[in-house]
Scaffold this motif. Structure first.
Motif, PDB file in Angstrom:
ATOM      1  N   THR A  47       0.660  -1.217  -0.383  1.00  0.00           N
ATOM      2  CA  THR A  47      -0.119   0.283  -0.131  1.00  0.00           C
ATOM      3  C   THR A  47       1.164   0.828  -0.057  1.00  0.00           C
ATOM      4  OG1 THR A  47      -2.202  -0.990   1.055  1.00  0.00           O
ATOM      5  CG2 THR A  47      -1.618   1.421   1.298  1.00  0.00           C
ATOM      6  N   ALA A  48       0.633   2.255  -0.946  1.00  0.00           N
ATOM      7  CA  ALA A  48       1.192   3.007  -0.830  1.00  0.00           C
ATOM      8  C   ALA A  48       0.274   4.954  -0.657  1.00  0.00           C
ATOM      9  CB  ALA A  48       2.358   3.659  -2.339  1.00  0.00           C
ATOM     10  N   VAL A  49       1.511   5.818  -0.281  1.00  0.00           N
ATOM     11  CA  VAL A  49       0.823   7.038   0.888  1.00  0.00           C
ATOM     12  C   VAL A  49       1.691   7.716   0.536  1.00  0.00           C
ATOM     13  CG1 VAL A  49       0.244   7.691   2.684  1.00  0.00           C
ATOM     14  CG2 VAL A  49      -0.123   5.141   2.674  1.00  0.00           C
ATOM     15  N   GLY A  50       1.127   8.503  -0.583  1.00  0.00           N
ATOM     16  CA  GLY A  50       1.447   9.761  -0.249  1.00  0.00           C
ATOM     17  C   GLY A  50       0.787  11.584   0.900  1.00  0.00           C
ATOM     18  N   VAL A  51       1.634  11.713   1.612  1.00  0.00           N
ATOM     19  CA  VAL A  51       1.910  12.242   2.277  1.00  0.00           C
ATOM     20  C   VAL A  51       1.899  13.891   2.074  1.00  0.00           C
ATOM     21  CG1 VAL A  51       2.017  12.610   4.988  1.00  0.00           C
ATOM     22  CG2 VAL A  51       2.570  10.774   4.193  1.00  0.00           C
ATOM     23  N   ILE A  52       0.583  14.930   1.872  1.00  0.00           N
ATOM     24  CA  ILE A  52       0.386  16.030   2.594  1.00  0.00           C
ATOM     25  C   ILE A  52       0.527  16.659   3.699  1.00  0.00           C
ATOM     26  CG2 ILE A  52      -0.338  17.886   1.419  1.00  0.00           C
ATOM     27  CD1 ILE A  52      -0.764  16.779  -0.942  1.00  0.00           C
ATOM     28  N   LYS A  59      -5.529  15.010  10.391  1.00  0.00           N
ATOM     29  CA  LYS A  59      -5.374  14.074   9.741  1.00  0.00           C
ATOM     30  C   LYS A  59      -6.903  13.624   8.721  1.00  0.00           C
ATOM     31  CE  LYS A  59      -3.674  11.215  12.555  1.00  0.00           C
ATOM     32  NZ  LYS A  59      -2.634   9.893  12.888  1.00  0.00           N
ATOM     33  N   VAL A  60      -6.956  13.333   7.682  1.00  0.00           N
ATOM     34  CA  VAL A  60      -7.750  12.733   6.449  1.00  0.00           C
ATOM     35  C   VAL A  60      -7.074  11.954   5.489  1.00  0.00           C
ATOM     36  CG1 VAL A  60      -9.398  13.833   4.577  1.00  0.00           C
ATOM     37  CG2 VAL A  60      -8.499  15.073   6.729  1.00  0.00           C
ATOM     38  N   VAL A  61      -7.685  11.046   4.729  1.00  0.00           N
ATOM     39  CA  VAL A  61      -7.077  10.081   3.502  1.00  0.00           C
ATOM     40  C   VAL A  61      -8.506  10.655   2.419  1.00  0.00           C
ATOM     41  CG1 VAL A  61      -7.806   8.023   3.349  1.00  0.00           C
ATOM     42  CG2 VAL A  61      -6.221   8.668   5.412  1.00  0.00           C
ATOM     43  N   ILE A  62      -8.107  10.354   1.442  1.00  0.00           N
ATOM     44  CA  ILE A  62      -8.709  10.133   0.805  1.00  0.00           C
ATOM     45  C   ILE A  62      -8.246   8.963  -0.258  1.00  0.00           C
ATOM     46  CG2 ILE A  62      -9.302  12.279   0.011  1.00  0.00           C
ATOM     47  CD1 ILE A  62      -6.670  12.225  -1.390  1.00  0.00           C
ATOM     48  N   GLU A  63      -8.890   7.839  -1.040  1.00  0.00           N
ATOM     49  CA  GLU A  63      -8.057   6.744  -1.017  1.00  0.00           C
ATOM     50  C   GLU A  63      -8.947   5.996  -2.087  1.00  0.00           C
ATOM     51  OE1 GLU A  63      -8.396   1.812   0.161  1.00  0.00           O
ATOM     52  OE2 GLU A  63      -9.809   3.433  -0.321  1.00  0.00           O
ATOM     53  N   ALA A  64      -8.049   5.051  -2.596  1.00  0.00           N
ATOM     54  CA  ALA A  64      -8.447   4.035  -3.833  1.00  0.00           C
ATOM     55  C   ALA A  64      -7.900   2.669  -3.907  1.00  0.00           C
ATOM     56  CB  ALA A  64      -8.623   5.012  -5.691  1.00  0.00           C
ATOM     57  N   HIS A  65      -7.874   1.651  -4.287  1.00  0.00           N
ATOM     58  CA  HIS A  65      -7.066   0.465  -4.702  1.00  0.00           C
ATOM     59  C   HIS A  65      -6.385   0.371  -5.532  1.00  0.00           C
ATOM     60  CE1 HIS A  65      -9.722  -2.755  -6.510  1.00  0.00           C
ATOM     61  NE2 HIS A  65     -11.263  -2.002  -6.162  1.00  0.00           N
ATOM     62  N   SER A  66      -5.261  -0.503  -5.433  1.00  0.00           N
ATOM     63  CA  SER A  66      -4.781  -0.696  -7.203  1.00  0.00           C
ATOM     64  C   SER A  66      -4.673  -2.392  -7.994  1.00  0.00           C
ATOM     65  CB  SER A  66      -3.168  -0.212  -6.417  1.00  0.00           C
ATOM     66  OG  SER A  66      -2.898  -1.417  -5.635  1.00  0.00           O
ATOM     67  N   VAL A 206      -3.816   7.338  -0.607  1.00  0.00           N
ATOM     68  CA  VAL A 206      -3.671   6.319  -0.336  1.00  0.00           C
ATOM     69  C   VAL A 206      -4.267   6.165  -0.912  1.00  0.00           C
ATOM     70  CG1 VAL A 206      -4.566   3.999   1.440  1.00  0.00           C
ATOM     71  CG2 VAL A 206      -4.221   7.208   2.794  1.00  0.00           C
ATOM     72  N   ASN A 207      -2.922   4.791  -1.363  1.00  0.00           N
ATOM     73  CA  ASN A 207      -3.482   3.752  -2.297  1.00  0.00           C
ATOM     74  C   ASN A 207      -3.856   2.140  -2.100  1.00  0.00           C
ATOM     75  OD1 ASN A 207      -4.339   2.729  -5.574  1.00  0.00           O
ATOM     76  ND2 ASN A 207      -2.250   3.520  -6.645  1.00  0.00           N
TER      77      ASN A 207
END
Length: 356
Positions: A47-52, A59-66, A206-207
């Motif tokens: 699982t890969a996560v870009g942090v801004i 803390k907020v997540v926007i998410e999809a699956h890969s 989050v992917n």
């Protein structure tokens, strides 16, 4: 969308990313995302996560699956024919006569899902194929020849079909479920960066891996990040084409805008917040009700840790789990717009509890 993002879209969508073997797709996704984030996280399963804006209290997540559905080699017979089992919700009905890539350590081997000709079948007794009826032909004459190609039990196989545009209106291809989601959240990050937005909270893009076999990647990363809010995106069924029952599956249309979901895992105050944003920004949307669970990573986030306020923005899609999954170009842009505007509206101190 600019030329760079369109190039990314095609590269990312055409790459194979089967469940449990997502790393090549995750690398493509991270390489595109890195200019728009401050740092990144990759967990042990990919699982890969870009942090801004790291380090904020909220803390907020926007998410999809890969990951995409696929097949595993399960048995190789003496004549070199390969039999399979599912990796995720792969559809045996669509497999016969499909081209397939077998992903080995020596490289990709091409093959086909063979099928007996219509001339030799008793059509009166024809039934839908079962997984145990399927076989792959890689042009080998013996089991040893198959093994020498690098193919073995456990080799993962994906359909070949790539992305194209239909009638200047739709994207069509395999695995739009849900790499189109990965594209959309990456575009949100790009727009935040290019518009010089400074968020009052930490954003995790989050992917997740392994959604297709039970939301497993989201389960792991939700426990690690422990966000205050999660906004997930995945696909849902367009119900306008033949063979759908609107009384059972709802009345949803590709081209009608993002679908906002009602159900126990969806936190209603978060949902109302997103609806308010959509109405204020004139973003078209549709509504969907689910019975017990959304069947998406939203469920994993909602019930992780002590509970995470979660909502789902779905992309209406035709022909799910086929090689011709179809989404409307306008809906893709509308999901991006809605997620972006929702993030801009958040103050970073929201308390979404029902009772305070």
């Amino acid at each position: 969308m600019n030329e760079q993002s369109k190039t990314f879209l095609y590269k990312y969508l055409n790459n194979a990313s089967p469940t449990g073997f997502e790393s090549s797709g995750q690398q493509i996704w991270l390489d595109y995302l890195k200019p728009y984030i401050d740092e990144h996280i990759v967990d042990v399963y990919g699982t890969a996560v870009g942090v801004i804006n790291p380090g904020k209290d909220y803390k907020v997540v926007i998410e999809a699956h890969s990951d995409e559905i696929s097949w595993f080699v399960n048995y190789i017979d003496d004549n070199g024919y390969i039999f399979v089992r599912r990796n995720g919700g792969s559809d045996a009905v669509i497999a016969p006569s499909m081209r397939v890539n077998l992903h080995t350590k020596k490289g990709v081997v091409t093959g086909v899902f063979g099928w007996p000709a219509i001339h030799v079948r008793d059509l009166a007794k024809d039934t839908a194929p079962k997984v145990t009826d399927l076989f792959i032909d890689v042009g080998a004459h013996t089991k040893q020849e198959v093994i020498d190609m690098g193919i073995h039990v456990g080799t993962v196989c994906t359909f070949v079909d790539g992305l194209f545009e239909m009638n200047n209106r739709y994207y069509v291809g395999r695995a739009l479920d849900n790499r189109m989601g990965g594209f959309m959240i990456a575009e949100v990050a790009r727009q935040l960066k290019e518009n010089n937005v400074e968020l009052p909270f930490t954003l995790y893009v989050v992917n997740a891996v392994q959604e297709e076999i039970g939301l497993r990647g989201a389960e792991m990363i939700a426990r690690r990040l422990k966000p205050d809010l999660a906004i997930c995106t995945d696909v849902t069924h367009d119900t306008q084409s033949p063979k759908y029952d609107k009384k059972e599956q709802g009345d949803l249309k590709a081209g009608g805008g993002p679908v906002l979901c009602y159900g126990p895992a969806v936190q209603n105050n978060v949902l109302d917040f997103i609806i308010d944003v959509a109405e204020q920004k004139d973003i078209p949307f549709q509504r969907q009700a689910v019975s017990r669970s959304t069947g998406t990573d939203t469920d994993a986030f909602a019930y992780a840790t002590e509970g995470i306020a979660s909502a789902l923005i779905s992309l209406p899609l035709k022909y799910m789990h086929t090689t011709v999954e179809t989404v409307h170009i306008d809906d893709v842009q509308s999901v991006i717009h809605l997620m972006y505007e929702t993030l801009l509206t958040l103050k970073g101190n929201e308390d979404f509890r029902y009772i305070k």
